[in-house]
Scaffold this active site. Structure first.
Site, PDB file in Angstrom:
ATOM      1  N   ASP A 187      -2.321 -17.587  -2.592  1.00  0.00           N
ATOM      2  CA  ASP A 187      -1.034 -17.268  -3.073  1.00  0.00           C
ATOM      3  C   ASP A 187       0.065 -17.788  -2.042  1.00  0.00           C
ATOM      4  OD1 ASP A 187      -2.197 -15.304  -4.468  1.00  0.00           O
ATOM      5  OD2 ASP A 187      -2.143 -13.549  -3.046  1.00  0.00           O
ATOM      6  N   GLU A 209     -12.919  -3.277  -3.025  1.00  0.00           N
ATOM      7  CA  GLU A 209     -12.048  -2.623  -4.097  1.00  0.00           C
ATOM      8  C   GLU A 209     -13.120  -2.586  -5.360  1.00  0.00           C
ATOM      9  OE1 GLU A 209      -8.169  -4.538  -4.249  1.00  0.00           O
ATOM     10  OE2 GLU A 209      -7.981  -4.279  -6.387  1.00  0.00           O
ATOM     11  N   HIS A 215      -7.560   0.372 -12.068  1.00  0.00           N
ATOM     12  CA  HIS A 215      -9.394   0.269 -11.969  1.00  0.00           C
ATOM     13  C   HIS A 215      -9.932   1.481 -12.247  1.00  0.00           C
ATOM     14  CE1 HIS A 215      -9.120  -3.510  -9.454  1.00  0.00           C
ATOM     15  NE2 HIS A 215      -8.283  -3.649 -10.417  1.00  0.00           N
ATOM     16  N   HIS A 249      -3.643 -13.317  -1.071  1.00  0.00           N
ATOM     17  CA  HIS A 249      -4.654 -14.089  -0.840  1.00  0.00           C
ATOM     18  C   HIS A 249      -4.480 -15.164  -0.657  1.00  0.00           C
ATOM     19  CE1 HIS A 249      -5.159 -11.563  -4.788  1.00  0.00           C
ATOM     20  NE2 HIS A 249      -6.385 -11.502  -4.679  1.00  0.00           N
TER      21      HIS A 249
HETATM   22  C1  XLS Z   1      -7.559  -7.474  -9.452  1.00  0.00           C
HETATM   23  C2  XLS Z   1      -7.462  -6.884  -8.245  1.00  0.00           C
HETATM   24  C3  XLS Z   1      -6.923  -7.960  -7.056  1.00  0.00           C
HETATM   25  C4  XLS Z   1      -7.389  -7.374  -5.684  1.00  0.00           C
HETATM   26  C5  XLS Z   1      -6.944  -8.503  -4.904  1.00  0.00           C
HETATM   27  O1  XLS Z   1      -8.006  -6.839 -10.434  1.00  0.00           O
HETATM   28  O2  XLS Z   1      -6.828  -5.700  -8.346  1.00  0.00           O
HETATM   29  O3  XLS Z   1      -5.613  -8.064  -7.547  1.00  0.00           O
HETATM   30  O4  XLS Z   1      -6.647  -6.459  -5.593  1.00  0.00           O
HETATM   31  O5  XLS Z   1      -7.956  -9.283  -4.793  1.00  0.00           O
HETATM   32 NI    NI Z   2      -6.238  -4.779  -6.955  1.00  0.00          NI
HETATM   33 NI    NI Z   3      -6.566  -4.951 -10.603  1.00  0.00          NI
END
Ligand code: XLS
Ligand code: NI
Ligand code: NI
Length: 449
Positions: free
Chosen positions: A112, A240, A279, A109
């Site tokens: 980061d 994502e 997730h 990111h």
């Molecule tokens: C958070 C997400 C994050 C993404 C990137 O739950 O997994 O880490 O992968 O923003």
């Molecule tokens: Ni992630």
């Molecule tokens: Ni995550």
């Protein structure tokens, strides 16, 4: 890949290049199953698996949790005279880690990599100063960028969302940040750009115009896509999915929801799915289910490789450990044609009390070995053909005759019903799904028999 460190300062001094030693090895700092150069079919193991290290968990997370202070005293932070110097040292440590581990890809990111400044312009300046350092390090080591992304969730201004914020000013600030993150990704030759919907969701419907927020999200994504394409970005955009956390309900709930969203707003040509194991679990699905669903829509892209804890209802982001999970996942990935621009990004963190410098290596080694075993098993299942053969046979009545006509859309509903009307009750449909047989077979493959 040459092992990299800045001569005068080595951040993991007691650890050298991680070797492959085979399953009998008791060296915690060696691979037991991940043999990067080993060939499976036409590809090397490392090209099947395309491992990437996540900058945020591995070099930024300090062990803080809602109940306790930092426990990971990163050597690249101690003694740094400014946040920018700490960011530079962190980057050197990261490249030392990538090369010693033998991971050829990474993800980051914006925040980061570089600290946020007082203004968007200052943040961008900070970011680009680190991007030019990363560019040199990539060139020196051969490490490449799998994907970049923007952190649109940590700063308080995003408490009500970023692209879905009810205040236009925040949407514009988010755009300034994403524009810079896209520029950084292009500059570093990134193969993808990810949008995880950080706080794109709601906490209460009582204060939320759901339709307007979703429209805004789509508008934001399509204009960001147009900008990136205009700048010459040829890579893939990823969404994502995640069902909850930090918001109660995230708009990118799960793979099926995201597919519907992408198609509804006409984004399915440029966007694919980046699927995270943890997730999937939070959404009440198997990891493999999410992969199969994306593949079925032709939208499979990349993976955030981690695992959850079945007794916990949050994103514990642990390193992969289950052969069952990685084998069934790799079975889906291989059948989807394998990774092209995507890869296996370890969106996983060591536990708060894992405080030895070696723990970060050991965690990644375990994750890589677990996926290597998963790959071997998936490859064996496919080569052996029993399971895929069973599935093929199960649908064979659609291969010819009326079944084939139905698939091609050559039967009207009346014709279909006519065929049904003359079928023999009691005989049609009574065939075993053989689930237990297939599960037992899978267990045999898992044991390598
Ligand atoms: C958070 C997400 C994050 C993404 C990137 O739950 O997994 O880490 O992968 O923003
Ligand atoms: Ni992630
Ligand atoms: Ni995550």
């Amino acid at each position: 890949m040459a092992e990299y460190h800045t001569g005068d300062r080595e951040y993991f001094p007691k650890i050298g290049k991680i070797p492959f030693e085979g399953p009998e090895s008791d060296n915690p700092l060696a691979f037991k199953f991940y043999d990067p150069e080993k060939k499976l079919g036409r590809k090397k193991m490392k090209d099947h698996l395309r491992f990437a290290v996540a900058y945020w968990h591995s070099f930024c997370a300090d062990g803080t949790d809602p109940f306790g202070a930092a426990t990971h005293a990163h050597p690249w932070v101690a003694g740094a005279k400014s946040p920018m110097e700490a960011a530079e040292r962190k980057m050197d440590a990261a490249f030392e880690f990538f090369t010693k581990l033998g991971a050829e890809l990474y993800c980051f990111h914006d925040r980061d990599m570089a600290p946020e400044g007082e203004t968007p312009a200052e943040s961008e300046k900070n970011l680009f100063s680190l991007v030019s350092r990363a560019k040199k390090l990539q060139k020196a080591t051969g490490v490449r960028l799998l994907w970049g992304t923007a952190n649109l969730f940590t700063h308080p201004r995003f408490m009500n969302g970023a692209a879905t914020n009810p205040e236009f000013g925040v949407v514009a600030l988010a755009a300034a940040q994403v524009k810079a993150a896209i520029d950084a990704t292009i500059e570093l030759g990134g193969q993808g750009y990810t949008f995880w919907g950080g706080r794109e969701g709601y906490m209460s419907l009582l204060n939320t115009d759901l339709k307007r927020e979703k429209d805004h999200l789509a508008r934001f994504l399509s204009s960001a896509r147009d900008y990136a394409r205009k700048q010459g970005f040829k890579g893939v955009f990823y969404i994502e999915p995640k069902p909850m956390e930090p918001t109660k309900h995230q708009y990118d709930y799960d793979t099926e929801t995201v597919i519907g969203f992408l198609r509804y707003y006409g984004l399915d040509k440029d966007f694919r799915l980046n699927i995270e194991a943890n997730h999937a679990e939070l959404a009440g699905h198997d990891f493999a289910h999410e992969l199969e669903t994306a593949a079925a829509a032709g939208l499979f892209g990349s993976v955030d490789a981690n695992r959850g804890d079945s007794q916990n209802g949050w994103d514990t982001d642990q390193f992969p450990l289950s052969y069952y999970e990685t084998a069934t996942a790799m079975y889906a990935v291989l059948r989807a044609g394998g990774f092209t621009t995507g890869g296996l990004n370890f969106d996983a963190k060591i536990r708060r009390n894992s405080v030895d410098p070696a723990d970060l290596f050991i965690a990644h080694i375990g994750g890589m070995d677990t996926f290597a075993v998963g790959l071997e098993i998936a490859n064996r299942i496919i080569a052996d053909g029993k399971i895929p053969g069973f599935v093929k046979k199960r649908y064979s009545s659609f291969n010819s005759g009326d079944g084939a006509k139905f698939e091609k859309g050559e039967l009207s509903f009346e014709e279909l019903a006519g065929i049904g009307g003359s079928a023999a009750y009691g005989k049609t449909g009574i065939s075993s799904g053989k689930q237990e047989y297939l599960e037992n077979l899978l267990n045999q493959y898992l044991l390598g028999l």
